[in-house]
Write a protein that holds these residues in place. Structure first.
Motif, PDB file in Angstrom:
ATOM      1  N   ALA A  19      55.918  12.838  18.637  1.00  0.00           N
ATOM      2  CA  ALA A  19      55.178  12.973  17.385  1.00  0.00           C
ATOM      3  C   ALA A  19      54.303  11.762  17.081  1.00  0.00           C
ATOM      4  O   ALA A  19      54.327  11.203  16.000  1.00  0.00           O
ATOM      5  N   SER A  20      53.534  11.347  18.054  1.00  0.00           N
ATOM      6  CA  SER A  20      52.538  10.316  17.793  1.00  0.00           C
ATOM      7  C   SER A  20      51.522  10.877  16.800  1.00  0.00           C
ATOM      8  O   SER A  20      51.291  12.075  16.748  1.00  0.00           O
ATOM      9  N   ALA A  21      50.923  10.032  16.029  1.00  0.00           N
ATOM     10  CA  ALA A  21      50.012  10.532  14.995  1.00  0.00           C
ATOM     11  C   ALA A  21      48.817   9.610  14.847  1.00  0.00           C
ATOM     12  O   ALA A  21      48.727   8.851  13.881  1.00  0.00           O
ATOM     13  N   PHE A  22      47.923   9.647  15.789  1.00  0.00           N
ATOM     14  CA  PHE A  22      46.674   8.925  15.663  1.00  0.00           C
ATOM     15  C   PHE A  22      45.850   9.573  14.547  1.00  0.00           C
ATOM     16  O   PHE A  22      46.102  10.723  14.144  1.00  0.00           O
ATOM     17  N   LEU A  81      45.617   8.758  24.132  1.00  0.00           N
ATOM     18  CA  LEU A  81      45.370   7.515  24.867  1.00  0.00           C
ATOM     19  C   LEU A  81      45.164   6.338  23.918  1.00  0.00           C
ATOM     20  O   LEU A  81      45.551   5.212  24.237  1.00  0.00           O
ATOM     21  N   ALA A  82      44.574   6.590  22.761  1.00  0.00           N
ATOM     22  CA  ALA A  82      44.443   5.534  21.755  1.00  0.00           C
ATOM     23  C   ALA A  82      45.821   5.045  21.330  1.00  0.00           C
ATOM     24  O   ALA A  82      46.047   3.833  21.153  1.00  0.00           O
ATOM     25  N   ASP A  83      46.765   5.969  21.167  1.00  0.00           N
ATOM     26  CA  ASP A  83      48.140   5.594  20.835  1.00  0.00           C
ATOM     27  C   ASP A  83      48.801   4.844  21.987  1.00  0.00           C
ATOM     28  O   ASP A  83      49.463   3.816  21.795  1.00  0.00           O
ATOM     29  N   THR A  84      48.639   5.357  23.199  1.00  0.00           N
ATOM     30  CA  THR A  84      49.291   4.764  24.371  1.00  0.00           C
ATOM     31  C   THR A  84      48.830   3.331  24.596  1.00  0.00           C
ATOM     32  O   THR A  84      49.646   2.434  24.853  1.00  0.00           O
ATOM     33  N   LEU A 263      42.093   2.754  31.157  1.00  0.00           N
ATOM     34  CA  LEU A 263      43.162   1.932  31.729  1.00  0.00           C
ATOM     35  C   LEU A 263      42.619   0.565  32.127  1.00  0.00           C
ATOM     36  O   LEU A 263      43.259  -0.472  31.872  1.00  0.00           O
ATOM     37  N   TYR A 264      41.451   0.544  32.729  1.00  0.00           N
ATOM     38  CA  TYR A 264      40.807  -0.716  33.116  1.00  0.00           C
ATOM     39  C   TYR A 264      40.587  -1.599  31.892  1.00  0.00           C
ATOM     40  O   TYR A 264      40.939  -2.787  31.881  1.00  0.00           O
ATOM     41  N   PHE A 265      40.007  -1.025  30.833  1.00  0.00           N
ATOM     42  CA  PHE A 265      39.746  -1.813  29.628  1.00  0.00           C
ATOM     43  C   PHE A 265      41.052  -2.285  28.998  1.00  0.00           C
ATOM     44  O   PHE A 265      41.136  -3.430  28.528  1.00  0.00           O
ATOM     45  N   HIS A 266      42.064  -1.437  28.975  1.00  0.00           N
ATOM     46  CA  HIS A 266      43.358  -1.832  28.422  1.00  0.00           C
ATOM     47  C   HIS A 266      43.898  -3.059  29.159  1.00  0.00           C
ATOM     48  O   HIS A 266      44.367  -4.021  28.534  1.00  0.00           O
ATOM     49  N   ASN A 267      43.825  -3.029  30.473  1.00  0.00           N
ATOM     50  CA  ASN A 267      44.311  -4.173  31.249  1.00  0.00           C
ATOM     51  C   ASN A 267      43.506  -5.432  30.950  1.00  0.00           C
ATOM     52  O   ASN A 267      44.069  -6.524  30.855  1.00  0.00           O
ATOM     53  N   LYS A 268      42.205  -5.297  30.805  1.00  0.00           N
ATOM     54  CA  LYS A 268      41.392  -6.477  30.489  1.00  0.00           C
ATOM     55  C   LYS A 268      41.684  -6.984  29.081  1.00  0.00           C
ATOM     56  O   LYS A 268      41.722  -8.202  28.859  1.00  0.00           O
ATOM     57  N   PHE A 269      41.921  -6.079  28.140  1.00  0.00           N
ATOM     58  CA  PHE A 269      42.294  -6.506  26.791  1.00  0.00           C
ATOM     59  C   PHE A 269      43.606  -7.290  26.815  1.00  0.00           C
ATOM     60  O   PHE A 269      43.816  -8.195  25.991  1.00  0.00           O
ATOM     61  N   GLN A 270      44.476  -6.929  27.766  1.00  0.00           N
ATOM     62  CA  GLN A 270      45.772  -7.612  27.889  1.00  0.00           C
ATOM     63  C   GLN A 270      45.677  -8.892  28.730  1.00  0.00           C
ATOM     64  O   GLN A 270      46.670  -9.569  28.955  1.00  0.00           O
ATOM     65  N   GLY A 271      44.473  -9.184  29.210  1.00  0.00           N
ATOM     66  CA  GLY A 271      44.286 -10.387  30.018  1.00  0.00           C
ATOM     67  C   GLY A 271      44.704 -10.235  31.452  1.00  0.00           C
ATOM     68  O   GLY A 271      44.916 -11.241  32.156  1.00  0.00           O
TER      69      GLY A 271
END
Length: 272
Positions: A19-22, A81-84, A263-271
């Motif tokens: 029950a994610s709720a973006f 994906l925004a939630d993930t 996924l690529y951007f998420h990894n870059k945001f995480q450094g």
């Protein structure tokens, strides 16, 4: 700069057993750079409801003939994906502008709208991190050109950029897709065209040092120009991720491509 915000619709969506709720908002941004106010779709992750944290942002640009609803139609999983990944997604309306300031139409100054109105508006009305390292911009086709064009010209805003099936070299297509409306006839303005095509911006891209991902289907009519950009970046020793996979210029390809880019951007945001 006059900006107004109107919430046209908000959706809380349950996903799976967890029950994610973006939240999905359609907002209207008034601006003097365009003939009419801009509708923008914004997806905010569920986590924003229970924390004061600021989230990274991905701007997703539509292609020629599309609008602010294109990406949610192409990939219905964007909210999940925004939630993930814990990111805000922003989808404006490209209005067939190629995301540049038109040299022929003073009411189609799309680059200025993005940099002067849209980004400040998003950062002031949504829980986004006002940091280039936490912002990415990408898009499909015309939007692929727009993503790399805007990021290259504004590294102080976007530290991460991408393109899928992007028209990243406009020079071979002087009579196509309203490009003359944006830049005037190529025969009359060759210098302007040369200065406003992404493939000629490699020295600037190298200087900026941004994170870059782009891809194109091997059967796409833009495949050759994307391969050419990849080669130019290799020659200039610019780090980047480039993917050529089977596919053509269609929604099926983009729906798959954006999964890898997020996924690529998420990894870059995480450094990473």
């Amino acid at each position: 700069m006059k900006i107004k915000r109107f919430i046209l619709s908000t959706a809380a969506v349950a996903i799976g057993l967890f029950a994610s709720a973006f939240s999905t908002d359609t907002v209207v941004v008034a601006t003097e750079y365009l003939a009419t106010p801009m509708k923008v779709t914004v997806i905010t992750p569920e986590a924003a409801k229970s924390t004061q944290d600021k989230f990274p942002t991905v701007y997703l640009l539509n292609g020629y003939g599309g609008d602010y609803t294109s990406w949610t139609t192409i990939q219905p999983r964007l909210g999940e994906l925004a939630d993930t990944y814990g990111m805000v997604m922003v989808m404006p309306d490209g209005r067939d502008s190629w995301y540049i300031n038109s040299t022929t139409d003073p009411k189609m100054q799309m680059e200025s709208f993005f940099t002067e109105d849209l980004v400040p508006f998003i950062d002031s009305h949504f829980p986004t991190a006002a940091d280039p390292a936490k912002r990415a911009i990408t898009g499909l086709s015309m939007g692929g050109h727009g993503g790399m064009y805007l990021a290259t010209r504004h590294p102080d805003i976007w530290g991460n950029m991408g393109s899928t099936s992007g028209g990243i070299n406009i020079l071979p297509f002087p009579k196509k897709w309203k490009l003359e409306k944006a830049l005037g006839a190529y025969a009359d303005n060759p210098k302007i065209w040369e200065e406003n095509t992404v493939i000629n911006m490699v020295p600037r891209i190298k200087e900026n040092g941004q994170n870059i991902i782009f891809d194109c289907g091997s059967e796409d009519f833009f495949a050759e120009i994307n391969n050419d950009l990849h080669k130019k970046l290799l020659e200039a020793k610019v780090p980047h991720d480039y993917i050529s996979r089977p596919g053509t210029h269609n929604m099926k390809y983009w729906a798959n491509s954006i999964l890898y880019q997020l996924l690529y951007f998420h990894n870059k945001f995480q450094g990473k």
